[in-house]
Design a protein around this motif. Structure first.
Motif, PDB file in Angstrom:
ATOM      1  N   GLY A 165      17.169 -65.931  53.096  1.00  0.00           N
ATOM      2  CA  GLY A 165      18.068 -66.299  54.188  1.00  0.00           C
ATOM      3  C   GLY A 165      17.417 -66.228  55.545  1.00  0.00           C
ATOM      4  O   GLY A 165      17.898 -66.837  56.509  1.00  0.00           O
ATOM      5  N   TYR A 166      16.304 -65.490  55.646  1.00  0.00           N
ATOM      6  CA  TYR A 166      15.619 -65.306  56.932  1.00  0.00           C
ATOM      7  C   TYR A 166      14.212 -65.901  56.940  1.00  0.00           C
ATOM      8  O   TYR A 166      13.569 -65.924  57.979  1.00  0.00           O
ATOM      9  CB  TYR A 166      15.485 -63.813  57.258  1.00  0.00           C
ATOM     10  N   MET A 167      13.743 -66.334  55.797  1.00  0.00           N
ATOM     11  CA  MET A 167      12.336 -66.737  55.691  1.00  0.00           C
ATOM     12  C   MET A 167      12.068 -68.094  56.331  1.00  0.00           C
ATOM     13  O   MET A 167      12.787 -69.058  56.090  1.00  0.00           O
ATOM     14  CB  MET A 167      11.892 -66.723  54.232  1.00  0.00           C
TER      15      MET A 167
ATOM     16  N   THR B  88       2.637 -74.170  55.017  1.00  0.00           N
ATOM     17  CA  THR B  88       1.384 -73.736  55.638  1.00  0.00           C
ATOM     18  C   THR B  88       0.702 -72.592  54.902  1.00  0.00           C
ATOM     19  O   THR B  88      -0.422 -72.235  55.219  1.00  0.00           O
ATOM     20  CB  THR B  88       1.651 -73.273  57.085  1.00  0.00           C
ATOM     21  N   LYS B  89       1.422 -72.004  53.937  1.00  0.00           N
ATOM     22  CA  LYS B  89       0.923 -70.844  53.170  1.00  0.00           C
ATOM     23  C   LYS B  89       0.643 -69.633  54.046  1.00  0.00           C
ATOM     24  O   LYS B  89      -0.199 -68.801  53.718  1.00  0.00           O
ATOM     25  CB  LYS B  89      -0.372 -71.216  52.404  1.00  0.00           C
ATOM     26  N   GLY B  90       1.351 -69.554  55.164  1.00  0.00           N
ATOM     27  CA  GLY B  90       1.140 -68.403  56.034  1.00  0.00           C
ATOM     28  C   GLY B  90       2.219 -68.269  57.078  1.00  0.00           C
ATOM     29  O   GLY B  90       3.184 -69.039  57.125  1.00  0.00           O
ATOM     30  N   VAL B  91       2.056 -67.266  57.939  1.00  0.00           N
ATOM     31  CA  VAL B  91       3.040 -66.968  58.980  1.00  0.00           C
ATOM     32  C   VAL B  91       2.389 -66.972  60.358  1.00  0.00           C
ATOM     33  O   VAL B  91       1.170 -66.847  60.486  1.00  0.00           O
ATOM     34  CB  VAL B  91       3.700 -65.587  58.746  1.00  0.00           C
ATOM     35  N   THR B  92       3.225 -67.106  61.388  1.00  0.00           N
ATOM     36  CA  THR B  92       2.816 -66.899  62.771  1.00  0.00           C
ATOM     37  C   THR B  92       3.933 -66.083  63.428  1.00  0.00           C
ATOM     38  O   THR B  92       4.941 -65.769  62.795  1.00  0.00           O
ATOM     39  CB  THR B  92       2.639 -68.222  63.547  1.00  0.00           C
ATOM     40  N   CYS B  93       3.790 -65.797  64.712  1.00  0.00           N
ATOM     41  CA  CYS B  93       4.862 -65.085  65.404  1.00  0.00           C
ATOM     42  C   CYS B  93       6.149 -65.904  65.401  1.00  0.00           C
ATOM     43  O   CYS B  93       7.248 -65.350  65.500  1.00  0.00           O
ATOM     44  CB  CYS B  93       4.436 -64.745  66.828  1.00  0.00           C
ATOM     45  N   LYS B  94       6.023 -67.230  65.246  1.00  0.00           N
ATOM     46  CA  LYS B  94       7.208 -68.094  65.211  1.00  0.00           C
ATOM     47  C   LYS B  94       8.025 -67.881  63.938  1.00  0.00           C
ATOM     48  O   LYS B  94       9.189 -68.289  63.876  1.00  0.00           O
ATOM     49  CB  LYS B  94       6.781 -69.562  65.325  1.00  0.00           C
ATOM     50  N   SER B  95       7.440 -67.234  62.936  1.00  0.00           N
ATOM     51  CA  SER B  95       8.198 -66.888  61.728  1.00  0.00           C
ATOM     52  C   SER B  95       9.222 -65.806  62.050  1.00  0.00           C
ATOM     53  O   SER B  95      10.345 -65.829  61.550  1.00  0.00           O
ATOM     54  CB  SER B  95       7.253 -66.416  60.617  1.00  0.00           C
ATOM     55  N   ASP B  96       8.835 -64.859  62.900  1.00  0.00           N
ATOM     56  CA  ASP B  96       9.773 -63.834  63.370  1.00  0.00           C
ATOM     57  C   ASP B  96      10.894 -64.471  64.185  1.00  0.00           C
ATOM     58  O   ASP B  96      12.054 -64.052  64.118  1.00  0.00           O
ATOM     59  CB  ASP B  96       9.060 -62.797  64.247  1.00  0.00           C
ATOM     60  N   ILE B  97      10.535 -65.485  64.967  1.00  0.00           N
ATOM     61  CA  ILE B  97      11.522 -66.145  65.818  1.00  0.00           C
ATOM     62  C   ILE B  97      12.565 -66.869  64.967  1.00  0.00           C
ATOM     63  O   ILE B  97      13.762 -66.850  65.274  1.00  0.00           O
ATOM     64  CB  ILE B  97      10.819 -67.092  66.810  1.00  0.00           C
ATOM     65  N   TYR B  98      12.124 -67.487  63.874  1.00  0.00           N
ATOM     66  CA  TYR B  98      13.084 -68.131  62.964  1.00  0.00           C
ATOM     67  C   TYR B  98      14.062 -67.083  62.411  1.00  0.00           C
ATOM     68  O   TYR B  98      15.277 -67.280  62.438  1.00  0.00           O
ATOM     69  CB  TYR B  98      12.352 -68.821  61.814  1.00  0.00           C
ATOM     70  N   ALA B  99      13.521 -65.978  61.922  1.00  0.00           N
ATOM     71  CA  ALA B  99      14.367 -64.917  61.355  1.00  0.00           C
ATOM     72  C   ALA B  99      15.328 -64.372  62.403  1.00  0.00           C
ATOM     73  O   ALA B  99      16.506 -64.104  62.113  1.00  0.00           O
ATOM     74  CB  ALA B  99      13.490 -63.791  60.803  1.00  0.00           C
ATOM     75  N   PHE B 100      14.855 -64.238  63.633  1.00  0.00           N
ATOM     76  CA  PHE B 100      15.709 -63.735  64.711  1.00  0.00           C
ATOM     77  C   PHE B 100      16.832 -64.728  65.019  1.00  0.00           C
ATOM     78  O   PHE B 100      17.965 -64.332  65.306  1.00  0.00           O
ATOM     79  CB  PHE B 100      14.878 -63.457  65.963  1.00  0.00           C
ATOM     80  N   GLY B 101      16.530 -66.016  64.936  1.00  0.00           N
ATOM     81  CA  GLY B 101      17.565 -67.036  65.125  1.00  0.00           C
ATOM     82  C   GLY B 101      18.681 -66.888  64.104  1.00  0.00           C
ATOM     83  O   GLY B 101      19.867 -67.023  64.432  1.00  0.00           O
TER      84      GLY B 101
END
Length: 331
Positions: free
Chosen positions: A194-196, A203-216
């Motif tokens: 639900g947050y991923m 992309t097979k990876g994460v960036t700080c924007k992955s946290d931003i999606y979860a925060f949204g």
């Protein structure tokens, strides 16, 4: 590993002290359960004072969690921010791995999403607090590195006695050079349903924007009063649901009912609500490059809070009006 243990030796707490603090991990003291294991409340004697604590006890059923345990200790020992949970110590003794942190009297945000007594202003303050914590994690240059949390959700956001947000759950966090926070760090798709970030699969990876999606997602949980994922619900994923309603301009249909009544009754938060929902929506953009910078998110949410406070009825005004009313009756 010996070097690691030596580095954090000052944080070690004997198992006996933890057992005494939690009444031998009594079930009555359980305050939550997560992927790491159960968490217990307790009281621990430290420096001559009795303090309230939360003790997260690693579930060793599958013999895992060793790396996550030290990852969280390493992160929390370096990070200091008013909106982050604070580490008190840890226990690594007799096959027990326990992380002891400050106690959050009001539990997790997840427990209060549909709380009719949690006002719009309180929800905004919580949102701003988490945003400030993430901004600190991502871009505090004094630290020399950034942190991608990877586990932002309403159960890792704790609330203290003043309803101040305290972000926790650093067991799968990743340290990264500040100037590389927008670059992909290869990673397995680890996290909470639900947050991923949907871009992880591509992309097979994460960036700080992955946290931003979860925060949204969390922002919309706060607005709609429901969890990000409901297993047997027709609208299982909140992110998909809110994107549809936002784009169809029917978002008010799914706002938490008590919250909607507050906004309607006091007419105090229409602009605040618009700023908030626009910000939350922008965090859920599918392409990472289209999601906002964390500093911009903080700024917008602070505007939403300021706007709500500007039109909030003040107790002293009610007192003044009451006495004016009483005086008019005597004329």
């Amino acid at each position: 590993m010996t070097t690691t243990i030596t580095k954090f030796a000052h944080l070690q707490i004997p198992l006996e002290d933890v057992l005494n603090a939690t009444n031998n991990f009594h079930d009555d003291n359980i305050i939550g359960r997560g992927g790491f294991g159960p968490a217990y409340k307790g009281q621990l004697q430290r420096s001559g004072k009795l303090i309230k604590i939360a003790a997260r006890r690693l579930d060793r059923t599958h013999g895992e969690g060793h790396v996550e345990f030290w990852t969280e200790i390493s992160a929390l020992s370096d990070l200091k921010h008013t909106n982050l949970v604070s580490i008190i110590g840890f226990c690594n003794e007799k096959d027990e791995k326990i992380i002891i942190t400050t106690y959050a009297a009001n539990g997790s945000l997840q427990e209060h999403l549909n709380n009719p007594n949690l006002t719009w202003t309180q929800r905004l303050r919580i949102s701003v607090g988490v945003a400030r914590a993430l901004s600190y994690l991502h871009y505090d240059e004094r630290r020399g590195y950034g942190v991608i949390h990877r586990n932002v959700n309403s159960s890792t956001i704790l609330l203290d006695e003043n309803w101040e947000a305290k972000l926790s759950g650093f067991e799968i966090s990743i340290k990264q050079a500040v100037n590389r926070m927008d670059q992909i760090t290869l990673s397995e798709p680890i996290g909470t349903i639900g947050y991923m970030d949907p871009e992880i699969g591509k992309t097979k990876g994460v960036t700080c924007k992955s946290d931003i999606y979860a925060f949204g997602v969390v922002l919309f949980e706060i607005l709609c009063g429901r969890r990000a994922y409901i297993k047997n619900d027709a609208n299982r994923l909140l992110a998909t649901l809110v994107m549809h309603h936002y784009e169809m301009e029917t978002l008010p249909d799914i706002i938490q009912p008590d919250l909607k009544n507050q906004i309607s009754k006091y007419q105090i938060s229409v602009r605040s609500l618009r700023i908030y929902s626009e910000t939350a929506y922008s965090c859920l953009k599918e392409e990472r490059s289209h999601r906002p910078h964390m500093l911009n998110i903080v700024s917008e949410l602070e505007k939403a809070l300021e706007n709500a406070l500007k039109f909030q009825p003040r107790p002293e005004n009610f007192v003044r009006l009451f006495w004016l009313f009483c005086f008019s009756l005597c004329l």
